[in-house]
Design an enzyme around this catalytic site. Structure first.
Site, PDB file in Angstrom:
ATOM      1  N   PHE A 139      -3.820   3.705  15.383  1.00 32.90           N
ATOM      2  CA  PHE A 139      -3.697   4.709  13.876  1.00 32.90           C
ATOM      3  C   PHE A 139      -5.214   4.198  12.919  1.00 32.90           C
ATOM      4  CE2 PHE A 139      -1.245   8.005  13.707  1.00 32.90           C
ATOM      5  CZ  PHE A 139      -0.681   8.516  14.418  1.00 32.90           C
ATOM      6  N   ASN A 164       0.803  -1.076  -0.555  1.00 30.32           N
ATOM      7  CA  ASN A 164       0.837   0.240  -0.188  1.00 30.32           C
ATOM      8  C   ASN A 164       0.886   1.658   0.347  1.00 30.32           C
ATOM      9  OD1 ASN A 164       0.368   0.646   3.233  1.00 30.32           O
ATOM     10  ND2 ASN A 164      -0.170  -0.904   3.735  1.00 30.32           N
ATOM     11  N   ILE A 184      -2.762  -7.434  14.408  1.00 28.25           N
ATOM     12  CA  ILE A 184      -1.525  -6.866  15.460  1.00 28.25           C
ATOM     13  C   ILE A 184      -1.584  -6.175  16.830  1.00 28.25           C
ATOM     14  CG2 ILE A 184       0.784  -6.316  15.903  1.00 28.25           C
ATOM     15  CD1 ILE A 184       0.998  -6.594  12.391  1.00 28.25           C
TER      16      ILE A 184
HETATM   17  O1  C5P Z   1      -8.410  -2.631  11.439  1.00 31.17           O
HETATM   18  P1  C5P Z   1      -7.925  -1.635  11.096  1.00 31.17           P
HETATM   19  O2  C5P Z   1      -6.514  -2.169  10.208  1.00 31.17           O
HETATM   20  O3  C5P Z   1      -8.692  -0.667  10.592  1.00 31.17           O
HETATM   21  O4  C5P Z   1      -6.889  -0.465  12.007  1.00 31.17           O
HETATM   22  C1  C5P Z   1      -5.552   0.445  12.247  1.00 31.17           C
HETATM   23  C2  C5P Z   1      -5.427  -0.008  13.558  1.00 31.17           C
HETATM   24  O5  C5P Z   1      -5.037  -1.250  13.601  1.00 31.17           O
HETATM   25  C3  C5P Z   1      -3.872   0.437  13.183  1.00 31.17           C
HETATM   26  O6  C5P Z   1      -3.227   1.125  13.977  1.00 31.17           O
HETATM   27  C4  C5P Z   1      -2.628  -0.552  12.312  1.00 31.17           C
HETATM   28  O7  C5P Z   1      -1.725  -0.488  12.739  1.00 31.17           O
HETATM   29  C5  C5P Z   1      -3.773  -1.308  13.518  1.00 31.17           C
HETATM   30  N1  C5P Z   1      -3.611  -3.278  12.674  1.00 31.17           N
HETATM   31  C6  C5P Z   1      -2.564  -4.432  13.298  1.00 31.17           C
HETATM   32  N2  C5P Z   1      -2.580  -5.067  12.574  1.00 31.17           N
HETATM   33  C7  C5P Z   1      -4.088  -5.237  11.061  1.00 31.17           C
HETATM   34  C8  C5P Z   1      -4.367  -4.348  11.104  1.00 31.17           C
HETATM   35  C9  C5P Z   1      -4.730  -2.774  11.582  1.00 31.17           C
HETATM   36  O8  C5P Z   1      -2.144  -4.040  13.817  1.00 31.17           O
HETATM   37  N3  C5P Z   1      -4.211  -6.522  10.642  1.00 31.17           N
END
Ligand code: C5P
Length: 398
Positions: free
Chosen positions: A325, A210, A309
């Site tokens: 975020f 991305n 994560i």
């Molecule tokens: O779930 P979403 O991507 O909308 O949420 C964004 C937040 O979750 C960000 O802080 C991103 O770093 C974290 N995130 C994560 N692991 C993922 C997806 C998002 O740690 N698989």
């Protein structure tokens, strides 16, 4: 914002070939808004002339203790009054010894003894000199006396040898000097961050990724370190240099990012998930490069979900304080607050993806139990510093 705006700094030069770097350092300090008064020892003037430093600083250069240009001939007093700091770069072994013993036999050493502001030194010497127990003793004494010791760096030396003792590069000294002035709101805290995109393989040469540049996460890692924290940054692929003093763990996929986070999360007091983690990965990634053939059409990818994560860390018993975020293209308030509740976060930081991704500036909105709090638009490093202050404040109250 300029990081040294409205600060007057006394830059002291002592005898060492690294003096040639001090001219560049002076320029970089001025770029950040500092007014710089240069003081040179006799030995420094063997390596670089006062004319050079005077032309660059646009101010008188001081070398003699009895300088008639200063009222009452009191240069050793006047120059540090109202100064934000004295930075001695390069600081020779001889000068460190003088400082450690409180000697005052020239303008610079007298001024350091008579100063009423912080003192920073950037040692520069041959590796054997640096390793000498007498030098190490003096440096330990200076640290105990509250002097900030910047570096030295390691690498090839002007004498032809290689090892510890090089003066830090001007940009490194500038970063350390700027960090010195930041409030230490995270002193003693351990901070773990994720930053950048992830890259999910389609085959050995192709990935799905991305547009995240990593700039916000790297700025936050820098700001956390400036605030006194011990910082580990788990980073997806970016083109950014590692912030000074930050341990960077490079990863590619979301799974690798998760493993690196889990391996380090036990030690962390604060976890900030800034990475734009791919939500899905190709279930049927090829082990060999996919080929274009006349009869077969384009490949069909099947996806499966990546681990979340942040949600996993936020659910840990006795886990760190967590910040998420959310970059959205629309409905920021609704999506961000929903995300915060779903992942059970004390704080979520939202921004509009169109404005923030790849850009140098950002406009953040904070969501916590008290509601919505918008910050003004600013450069990512300024936003990162502001955010670290907001986080430290909330951690303190938690
Ligand atoms: O779930 P979403 O991507 O909308 O949420 C964004 C937040 O979750 C960000 O802080 C991103 O770093 C974290 N995130 C994560 N692991 C993922 C997806 C998002 O740690 N698989």
């Amino acid at each position: 914002m300029q990081d040294l705006a409205s600060k007057r700094i006394v830059l002291g030069l002592t005898g060492g070939i690294a003096c040639y770097k001090s001219a560049e350092l002076l320029r970089r300090m001025q770029d950040q808004g500092a007014t710089v008064d240069v003081v040179m020892t006799d030995a420094a003037r063997q390596f670089i002339t006062p004319v050079t430093m005077q032309a660059l600083s646009g101010r008188p250069v001081y070398a003699e203790a009895w300088d008639a240009r200063v009222p009452n001939n009191m240069a050793h007093i006047e120059l540090t009054r109202g100064a934000a700091a004295v930075l001695v770069a390069p600081a020779s072994a001889d000068f460190l010894a003088k400082l450690a013993h409180g000697m005052a036999d020239d303008l610079l050493s007298t001024l350091c003894l008579a100063r009423a502001c912080p003192l920073l030194v950037a040692p520069a010497m041959n590796r054997e000199m640096w390793a000498n127990p007498a030098v190490q003793r003096n440096v330990a004494q200076l640290r105990a006396d509250g002097v900030a010791v910047l570096g030295p760096g390691t690498g090839s030396q002007a004498c032809g040898e290689t090892g510890d003792g090089r003066m830090l590069e001007p940009h490194e000294l500038l970063e350390d000097l700027v960090a010195f002035f930041q409030p230490k709101v995270l002193a003693g805290r351990r901070v773990l961050l994720t930053a950048g995109p992830t890259a999910e393989p389609i085959d050995p040469v192709r990935v799905l990724s991305n547009r995240s540049s990593g700039k916000m996460g790297y700025a936050l890692a820098r700001a956390a370190r400036e605030a006194g924290a011990e910082v580990t940054l788990v980073s997806g692929p970016t083109a950014l240099p590692a912030p000074r003093g930050v341990a960077v763990l490079p990863v590619g996929t979301a799974h690798q990012m998760r493993d690196a986070v889990m391996a380090n999360v036990r030690d962390a007091d604060l976890f900030i998930a800034v990475a734009a983690v791919a939500d899905w990965r190709a279930r049927n990634a090829s082990t060999q490069k996919l080929k274009k053939t006349a009869d077969s059409g384009p490949p069909v990818l099947e996806f499966e979900a990546n681990p979340d994560i942040l949600a996993e860390v936020a659910a840990l018993p006795d886990g760190p304080w967590c910040v998420g975020f959310a970059a959205e293209t629309e409905n920021l308030d609704a999506y961000a607050e929903a995300k915060r509740r779903r992942k059970r976060l004390p704080l979520l930081v939202g921004n509009l993806a169109q404005a923030a991704m790849e850009a140098d500036a950002t406009e953040l909105v904070l969501y916590d139990d008290a509601g919505r709090h918008a910050l003004p638009a600013m450069a990512k490093l300024d936003a990162a510093r502001r955010l670290i202050a907001e986080i430290a404040d909330r951690m303190e109250r938690a």
